[in-house]
Design an enzyme around this catalytic site. Structure first.
Site, PDB file in Angstrom:
ATOM      1  CG  ASP A 227      -1.907  18.340   4.737  1.00 32.96           C
ATOM      2  OD1 ASP A 227      -2.799  18.101   3.910  1.00 32.96           O
ATOM      3  OD2 ASP A 227      -2.089  18.358   5.960  1.00 32.96           O
ATOM      4  CD  GLU A 312     -10.307  12.043   5.739  1.00 30.82           C
ATOM      5  OE1 GLU A 312      -9.662  11.882   4.688  1.00 30.82           O
ATOM      6  OE2 GLU A 312      -9.931  11.599   6.834  1.00 30.82           O
ATOM      7  CB  THR A 467     -10.605   8.432   0.713  1.00 34.90           C
ATOM      8  OG1 THR A 467     -11.149   9.733   0.893  1.00 34.90           O
ATOM      9  CG2 THR A 467      -9.296   8.534  -0.028  1.00 34.90           C
ATOM     10  CD  GLU A 508     -10.748  12.233  -2.216  1.00 34.89           C
ATOM     11  OE1 GLU A 508      -9.711  12.494  -1.585  1.00 34.89           O
ATOM     12  OE2 GLU A 508     -11.669  13.056  -2.376  1.00 34.89           O
ATOM     13  CG  LEU A 511      -2.583   4.138  -2.313  1.00 31.36           C
ATOM     14  CD1 LEU A 511      -2.200   2.686  -2.561  1.00 31.36           C
ATOM     15  CD2 LEU A 511      -1.701   4.737  -1.239  1.00 31.36           C
TER      16      LEU A 511
END
Length: 575
Positions: A227, A312, A467, A508, A511
């Site tokens: 964020d 999530e 992820t 996705e 890192l």
């Protein structure tokens, strides 16, 4: 005793060749020959040839430029990889008379510089690559910056964004992904929606003939890993929370987490006369009506529905604001009055009303499993009460996803729906899998905690966004070796649980990366060579758009990756 990094090097493909090259004769003056440091060794393993490795030494390193731009996987405050400029920008080097040896070797790309009369030989392995020409077409999307729309629902810097989108279009990406924030759109009053900035953005994307994946984000942005802007929940929700803080997830000590609504209010009319589920559905329905033309024209291809913190499907078990630090096990988040009411009902139905409580020996946010009576080997997690509680806790998670996705299917009939899961990899090698348990994944060593989630996704024809891309690099890092972490095993278990039941997998990157080694690893996971059924990712989302990605050398490397994901041939393949 042989140094550790030399032992590791022997395990690496072509490692013996490198070891031969390290046998540099002593200089004539009797000085000892220098050998590569362990940090430069890591660079030689992870950094592609200097002409293609993405970030030049003159640029700010990616972790420095893009620190905390990763979502969907919990990480330490400092990323668990070597973020130093040396590790990112320099190949391993040898000092001595090794230039002739390395320059002639077919697997070594080298350059020779002279510094203070000594030869500095840079060597980088020419790693073999797979040829993906003619393979399946996997769409590639790029996440837009979190703050592309401001709190007034205005498009920020439309001219600059247009230039960036044109560059993405020039390398043939399929489209972009954008968050539609609940805290922006329904900010001030219930059922008063402002979609203005998003309409302008969508029109821009449409004019460039790109596609859209939209995330309906019912959580706050700010304070979590990834964020870089602050977008709270709607003001009217915050006002309700001041008088009734039980609408938020709560830990054992009574600390509230306003990151998202507790799932305990899904069916409670505490939101100005509406339940949590009604609030979500009204928002989804408003979006579907507002952007009907983009659905009809096929511009919006996918809706990812936010199901919890960071979007999530998990409990917010590891909030940094409450003192969690990696690799802490986290804490259970079921102590608001609404979830406790449902726990009491479940305990009474089981005939053990005294089980209507959370564990009292589960430690704190930053505890290790062996420090607790609940999560240690042979601990209470595997006793009668522990099994009851964990089954109830994980079922709350599954039920929430089930109800919200049912409404999403109604609102977006005929549109591809996606739900997001994160990879919680630390303490995976312990018996209890403590960090997964506090997050709501009932996945100890003797139970598959992801099968029920996948069955729920299958029920609603929803895909899984896991992820996972990039997690493979974590198990090479020194500071996770004492956490019983196993990123590869988490990836394997979750993705195969999905595929075994017929749930499509989207991915996705966890890192940030710009180098060929990272792209090639994504490709290997996206199009696995050893899968007899040829089950590939249904799409890949690159996290995320930054000016650094659009620098010429990085964009060229990204274009090369997109071609391979699309099954096109590339002309500079290293074989």
């Amino acid at each position: 005793m042989e140094p550790r990094f030399l032992q590791d090097l022997r395990k690496y493909p072509n490692g013996n060749i490198f070891l031969q090259l390290l046998q540099v004769p002593k200089p004539a003056n009797g000085g000892s020959a220098a050998v590569a440091s362990s940090s430069s060794h890591m660079a030689s393993r992870q950094t592609p040839p200097s002409s293609t490795r993405g970030v030049g030494c003159g640029s700010k390193s990616l972790p420095e430029y893009n620190a905390c731009r990763m979502k969907g996987v919990f990480m330490p405050n400092s990323p668990p990889y070597d973020a130093s400029p040396n590790a990112r920008c320099q190949s391993s080097s040898l000092v001595g008379d090794a230039g002739e040896q390395s320059a002639s070797h077919p697997l070594i790309s080298s350059s020779v510089d002279v510094v203070d009369g000594m030869q500095i030989v840079e060597m980088t392995p020419k790693l073999p690559e797979r040829d993906f020409a003619g393979s399946a077409y996997i769409p590639v999307y790029v996440m837009l910056p979190l703050g592309v729309i401001n709190m007034k629902c205005e498009l920020v810097d439309p001219d600059g964004l247009l230039k960036q989108l044109r560059l993405l279009k020039s390398v043939n990406v399929d489209g972009v992904m954008v968050d539609c924030w609940w805290g922006i759109v329904e900010a001030h009053s219930p059922q008063e929606y402002n979609w203005n900035g998003y309409r302008r953005l969508f029109q821009m994307v449409h004019e460039l003939k790109l596609k859209l994946q939209v995330v309906l984000s019912f959580h706050e942005c700010g304070g979590n890993v990834g964020d870089d802007v602050c977008i709270p929940l709607p003001h009217w929700v915050a006002e309700i929370g001041r008088s009734n803080p039980d609408i938020f997830f709560t830990d054992r000590e009574g600390r509230r987490n306003p990151e998202c609504l507790s799932w305990g209010v899904d069916k409670e009319r505490v939101l100005k006369g509406r339940t949590g589920l009604e609030v979500y559905f009204d928002y989804m329905r408003s979006f579907r009506v507002e952007f009907n033309d983009f659905f009809e024209d096929g511009v919006i291809t996918t809706i990812e529905v936010g199901l919890g913190p960071c979007g999530e499907l998990r409990f917010p078990s590891c909030p940094v604001k409450h003192g969690w630090r990696y690799p802490g096990i986290g804490e259970f988040q079921c102590y608001d009055q609404y979830l406790l009411k449902y726990l009491r009902k479940a305990a009474e139905a089981r005939g053990h009303s005294f089980w209507a409580r959370g564990p009292d020996n589960a430690g704190s946010y930053s505890s290790r499993p062996h420090e607790t009576g609940f999560f240690c080997d042979g601990g209470d997690y595997d006793g009668y009460y522990g099994r009851f509680f964990l089954n109830w806790y994980s079922q709350v998670l599954v039920d929430h996803g089930d109800l919200v996705l049912y409404l999403a299917k109604l609102a977006f009939e005929g549109t591809h729906i996606v739900a997001k899961l994160s990879g919680i990899h630390w303490w995976y090698k312990t018996a209890s899998h403590a960090a997964e348990l506090t997050a709501g994944f009932y996945n100890p060593c003797n139970r598959d905690g992801y099968a029920a989630i996948m069955a729920m996704l299958k029920k609603h024809s929803a895909s899984l966004n896991f992820t996972s891309a990039g997690l493979h690099m974590l198990d090479q890092q020194e500071n996770i070796t004492n956490t019983s972490s196993d990123p590869e095993a988490v990836v394997w278990q979750v993705t195969y649980a999905a595929r075994d039941i017929g749930v499509e997998v989207v991915s996705e990157n966890a890192l940030p990366f710009l180098d060929r080694v990272g792209y090639n690893k994504i490709l290997d996971n996206a199009k696995p060579l050893d899968d007899p059924d040829g089950r590939y990712l249904s799409s890949f989302i690159y996290n995320r758009l930054t000016p650094l990605l659009l620098e010429r050398h990085n964009l060229e490397e990204f274009e090369r990756f997109v071609k391979k994901m699309h099954g096109e041939s590339v002309h500079d393949l290293q074989v």
